[in-house]
Design an enzyme around this catalytic site. Structure first.
Site, mmCIF file in Angstrom:
data_model
loop_
_atom_site.group_PDB
_atom_site.id
_atom_site.type_symbol
_atom_site.label_atom_id
_atom_site.label_comp_id
_atom_site.label_asym_id
_atom_site.label_seq_id
_atom_site.Cartn_x
_atom_site.Cartn_y
_atom_site.Cartn_z
ATOM 1 N N SER A 113 17.630 14.716 82.976
ATOM 2 C CA SER A 113 17.839 13.853 84.051
ATOM 3 C C SER A 113 19.387 13.538 84.304
ATOM 4 O O SER A 113 20.005 14.584 84.663
ATOM 5 C CB SER A 113 16.937 12.520 83.948
ATOM 6 O OG SER A 113 17.322 11.927 85.207
ATOM 7 N N HIS A 114 19.610 12.353 84.284
ATOM 8 C CA HIS A 114 21.172 12.038 84.697
ATOM 9 C C HIS A 114 22.064 11.955 83.406
ATOM 10 O O HIS A 114 23.272 11.667 83.741
ATOM 11 C CB HIS A 114 20.977 10.492 85.299
ATOM 12 C CG HIS A 114 20.406 9.743 84.313
ATOM 13 N ND1 HIS A 114 18.855 9.549 84.390
ATOM 14 C CD2 HIS A 114 20.715 8.660 83.347
ATOM 15 C CE1 HIS A 114 18.604 8.885 83.420
ATOM 16 N NE2 HIS A 114 19.474 8.208 82.991
ATOM 17 N N ASP A 278 20.504 13.063 91.322
ATOM 18 C CA ASP A 278 20.972 13.242 89.788
ATOM 19 C C ASP A 278 20.816 14.722 89.447
ATOM 20 O O ASP A 278 20.368 15.540 90.092
ATOM 21 C CB ASP A 278 20.260 12.459 89.013
ATOM 22 C CG ASP A 278 18.638 12.356 88.982
ATOM 23 O OD1 ASP A 278 17.984 13.185 89.779
ATOM 24 O OD2 ASP A 278 17.964 12.422 87.823
ATOM 25 N N ASP A 280 18.264 16.425 88.063
ATOM 26 C CA ASP A 280 16.751 16.956 88.167
ATOM 27 C C ASP A 280 16.581 16.701 89.594
ATOM 28 O O ASP A 280 15.383 17.050 89.825
ATOM 29 C CB ASP A 280 15.686 16.826 86.816
ATOM 30 C CG ASP A 280 15.578 15.154 86.713
ATOM 31 O OD1 ASP A 280 16.433 14.253 87.225
ATOM 32 O OD2 ASP A 280 14.465 14.886 86.600
ATOM 33 N N ASP A 282 15.538 13.642 91.093
ATOM 34 C CA ASP A 282 14.382 12.648 91.557
ATOM 35 C C ASP A 282 15.268 11.566 91.789
ATOM 36 O O ASP A 282 14.550 10.545 92.201
ATOM 37 C CB ASP A 282 13.495 12.503 90.292
ATOM 38 C CG ASP A 282 14.178 12.208 88.917
ATOM 39 O OD1 ASP A 282 15.392 11.940 89.098
ATOM 40 O OD2 ASP A 282 13.347 11.878 87.894
ATOM 41 N N ARG A 283 16.472 11.290 91.376
ATOM 42 C CA ARG A 283 17.200 10.085 91.954
ATOM 43 C C ARG A 283 17.999 10.144 93.142
ATOM 44 O O ARG A 283 18.329 11.380 93.314
ATOM 45 C CB ARG A 283 18.140 9.525 90.928
ATOM 46 C CG ARG A 283 17.317 9.150 89.418
ATOM 47 C CD ARG A 283 18.293 8.510 88.545
ATOM 48 N NE ARG A 283 17.527 8.294 87.352
ATOM 49 C CZ ARG A 283 17.997 7.245 86.280
ATOM 50 N NH1 ARG A 283 19.415 6.987 86.531
ATOM 51 N NH2 ARG A 283 17.372 6.844 85.290
ATOM 52 N N LYS A 377 9.513 10.535 91.467
ATOM 53 C CA LYS A 377 10.217 10.050 92.500
ATOM 54 C C LYS A 377 11.063 11.059 93.098
ATOM 55 O O LYS A 377 11.166 12.280 92.306
ATOM 56 C CB LYS A 377 11.319 9.032 91.831
ATOM 57 C CG LYS A 377 12.087 9.507 90.337
ATOM 58 C CD LYS A 377 12.847 8.212 89.782
ATOM 59 C CE LYS A 377 13.693 8.607 88.619
ATOM 60 N NZ LYS A 377 12.848 8.139 87.520
HETATM 61 C C1 G1P Z 1 15.689 4.963 82.894
HETATM 62 C C2 G1P Z 1 15.380 3.848 83.847
HETATM 63 C C3 G1P Z 1 14.067 3.997 84.380
HETATM 64 C C4 G1P Z 1 13.700 5.425 84.809
HETATM 65 C C5 G1P Z 1 14.044 6.337 83.708
HETATM 66 C C6 G1P Z 1 13.751 7.812 84.274
HETATM 67 O O1 G1P Z 1 14.843 4.615 81.794
HETATM 68 O O2 G1P Z 1 15.945 2.623 83.595
HETATM 69 O O3 G1P Z 1 13.611 3.175 85.581
HETATM 70 O O4 G1P Z 1 12.308 5.567 85.134
HETATM 71 O O5 G1P Z 1 15.482 6.308 83.285
HETATM 72 O O6 G1P Z 1 14.654 8.358 85.103
HETATM 73 P P1 G1P Z 1 15.590 3.740 80.671
HETATM 74 O O7 G1P Z 1 16.716 4.503 80.146
HETATM 75 O O8 G1P Z 1 15.756 2.383 81.201
HETATM 76 O O9 G1P Z 1 14.224 3.551 79.524
HETATM 77 ZN ZN ZN Z 2 16.405 12.261 87.266
#
Ligand code: G1P
Ligand code: ZN
Length: 545
Positions: A113-114, A278, A280, A282-283, A377
């Site tokens: 992801s990010h 982000d 991938d 989804d954000r 998302k």
């Molecule tokens: C974080 C975000 C959460 C999201 C997840 C995946 O998780 O807070 O809302 O669903 O990334 O993108 P966390 O690191 O808080 O467990």
């Molecule tokens: Zn992501």
């Protein structure tokens, strides 16, 4: 081509977190590490013989290597077909779209992801089920259980598949179809939004926007949809080429990491609209000219305006938000007369509600918004939703948001992250908080805040009755303010403490303040109650959003 059964020994750390298994690249590069996890996924599945799997990732370092392994293991384990994105590219929402459209058995998304990428960055793997959404907890738990006892995995001995050329080939008995990563997703977006109105907006010569793809997976999607299909000027999408290390950046669309875009939107000749996505895809982050829209407000605003979008013209069924997300959406749901569900953090908790048609829109404070169109998302979907609203209302982002506050009241909101805390200290902090919950009820702090409730959030899924406990400490005050503490389930270094702050302000004259100023007393209280400085030695958060 021969199927080999390779003996292996378990790794003890393959427990999926909030969103799949996420580790440093070096961890994934250990012998059999990836293979063990992939086989553990397959071992938990039944009746997939001959069926289709969708595979792709955000293009980060190790994506291509992992895809070749997964293809050969899928063939050896009896899948009938794998659909793979060209070049190994598929955004998370695109995987969800493809699984649903082609009724695939499931999908594997390769992404952290990010989190930063590259050889020294992170890698990750998530399994999605046949509704297109992330595997629910009972499956991720089963995968983890498998990973602790695994003794062998199956893999086809074969050369690599050319994943850069579109078309179909065979790998043993399995078909591999290399597909264009964008087409199906772009068609889905076109079926949801009013592309004509958005096209008019983007080509009227008065409205200007920038979209920062952060050298991550959304680049090709954003280019195709915004510039090619909707006619936005060339150069609307910046940093559009996916790179294995995201150009050295941190592909997290927030005010800190999407600095290039933020600087543009806060400059003297700033465009009207800015957005980022982000790693991938989804954000999303939404900006107006010198204006930041919090993700919690964004969810509430999308719900308020849903009927301007063709796909939601009939109205929405309900809204779901993760527990730490502000209660701004609850007020819109109330006004619309539809339910609002509060779920634990993580998109997987929305799946059942969406499948049962209890909700249409979902969102998380962590820059995640989505709807029943897929089961993830969806960054670009949120951006197109905003463009659709702007096109129909002809208002500015700032006008839309301030009008919303005037109507519903403003939920001042901020999240303070303390990253890379030693794990034992973070756990002590949470344990202390948990131990003191019983004594907090009714307690008053600095005259304004009286504790109305204090608990460790527990969720019972209204559809399947499954219970998820210990989902974060919630402290609610009698004036509607809230403090939430939880540990991240996606970090890969030490522990990350997340403190979520929310305060309701109905008075339009007080709504224009800066959020950190408005929340000043609550921020101080978060330290008093959570003993953050005492437990972690930190006097300030690492990231404020
Ligand atoms: C974080 C975000 C959460 C999201 C997840 C995946 O998780 O807070 O809302 O669903 O990334 O993108 P966390 O690191 O808080 O467990
Ligand atoms: Zn992501």
């Amino acid at each position: 081509m021969e199927i080999r059964t390779v003996p292996t020994t378990p790794y003890s750390d393959q427990k999926p977190g909030t969103s799949g298994l996420r580790k440093a690249v070096a961890v994934f590069q250990q012998p059999h590490y990836l293979e063990n996890f992939v086989q553990s996924i397959f071992n938990t599945l039944t009746d997939y013989q001959g069926k289709t799997l969708v595979v792709g990732g955000d293009g980060r370092y190790y994506n291509r290597t992992a895809i070749q392994v997964i293809l050969k293991m899928a063939a050896a384990n009896g899948f009938g077909k794998v659909m793979v994105g060209q070049g190994g590219i598929l955004s998370t929402p695109a995987v969800s779209c493809l699984i649903r459209k082609y009724q695939a058995f499931g999908g594997i998304v390769l992404s952290a992801s990010h989190n930063p990428g590259g050889i020294h960055g992170d890698f990750g793997i998530k399994y999605n089920v046949s509704n297109g959404g992330p595997a629910p907890e009972k499956i991720t738990e089963a995968i983890y259980a498998q990973s602790k006892t695994i003794s062998s995995y199956r893999i086809l001995e074969a050369g690599d598949v050319d994943i850069d050329r579109l078309g179909t080939s065979k790998l043993g008995d399995m078909v591999v179809e290399v597909i264009d990563p964008v087409t199906d997703y772009a068609q889905l977006m076109e079926s949801i939004f009013d592309f004509e109105r958005i096209h008019e907006l983007l080509t009227n010569g008065r409205f200007h926007m920038k979209m920062d793809a952060m050298h991550a997976v959304t680049g090709p999607y954003a280019y195709n949809i915004l510039e090619y299909r909707l006619g936005a000027p060339i150069g609307t999408v910046i940093n559009s080429k996916p790179l294995e290390d995201f150009g050295g950046g941190h592909p997290d669309p927030n005010l800190v990491y999407a600095k290039e875009l933020v600087d543009i939107l806060y400059s003297d000749d700033a465009p009207d609209f800015g957005a980022a996505s982000d790693g991938d895809g989804d954000r999303n982050m939404i900006l107006g000219r010198r204006f930041f829209v919090t993700p919690s407000d964004s969810l509430a605003i999308l719900a308020h305006y849903a009927q301007v979008v063709p796909a939601y013209r009939e109205g929405i069924k309900g809204i779901a938000r993760s527990m730490p997300t502000s209660q701004a959406a609850d007020r819109v749901a109330q006004k619309l007369g539809v339910p609002c569900y509060e779920t634990p953090t993580g998109w997987k908790f929305f799946g059942n509600l969406l499948d049962a048609d209890r909700v249409t829109l979902c969102g998380e404070e962590s820059f995640g918004t989505g709807s029943n169109h897929v089961r993830e998302k969806d960054g670009l979907w949120a951006i197109l939703f905003w463009l659709n609203i702007l096109a129909v209302t002809q208002k500015s982002v700032a006008e839309i948001v301030t009008n919303h506050w005037a109507t519903y009241g403003r939920h001042f909101y901020s999240r303070h992250d303390y990253e890379e805390i030693p794990t034992d200290r973070a756990e002590d902090l949470m344990a202390n908080l948990r131990a003191n919950l019983g004594q907090l009820q009714g307690k008053q702090f600095n005259s304004r805040y009286t504790v109305a409730y204090a608990d460790d959030f527990s969720y019972t899924d209204p559809i399947d009755g499954s219970v998820s406990r210990n989902q974060g400490i919630r402290i609610g005050f009698t004036d509607g303010s809230r403090l939430v503490y939880r540990l991240s389930g996606t970090g890969t270094k030490g522990a990350t403490l997340r403190v979520y702050l929310e305060q309701y302000e109905p008075d339009p004259y007080k709504q224009q303040q800066d959020a950190q100023t408005a929340l000043k007393d609550l921020i101080a209280l978060a330290d008093t109650i959570g003993q953050i400085t005492h437990c972690t030695g930190r006097t300030a958060p690492t990231v404020i959003t």
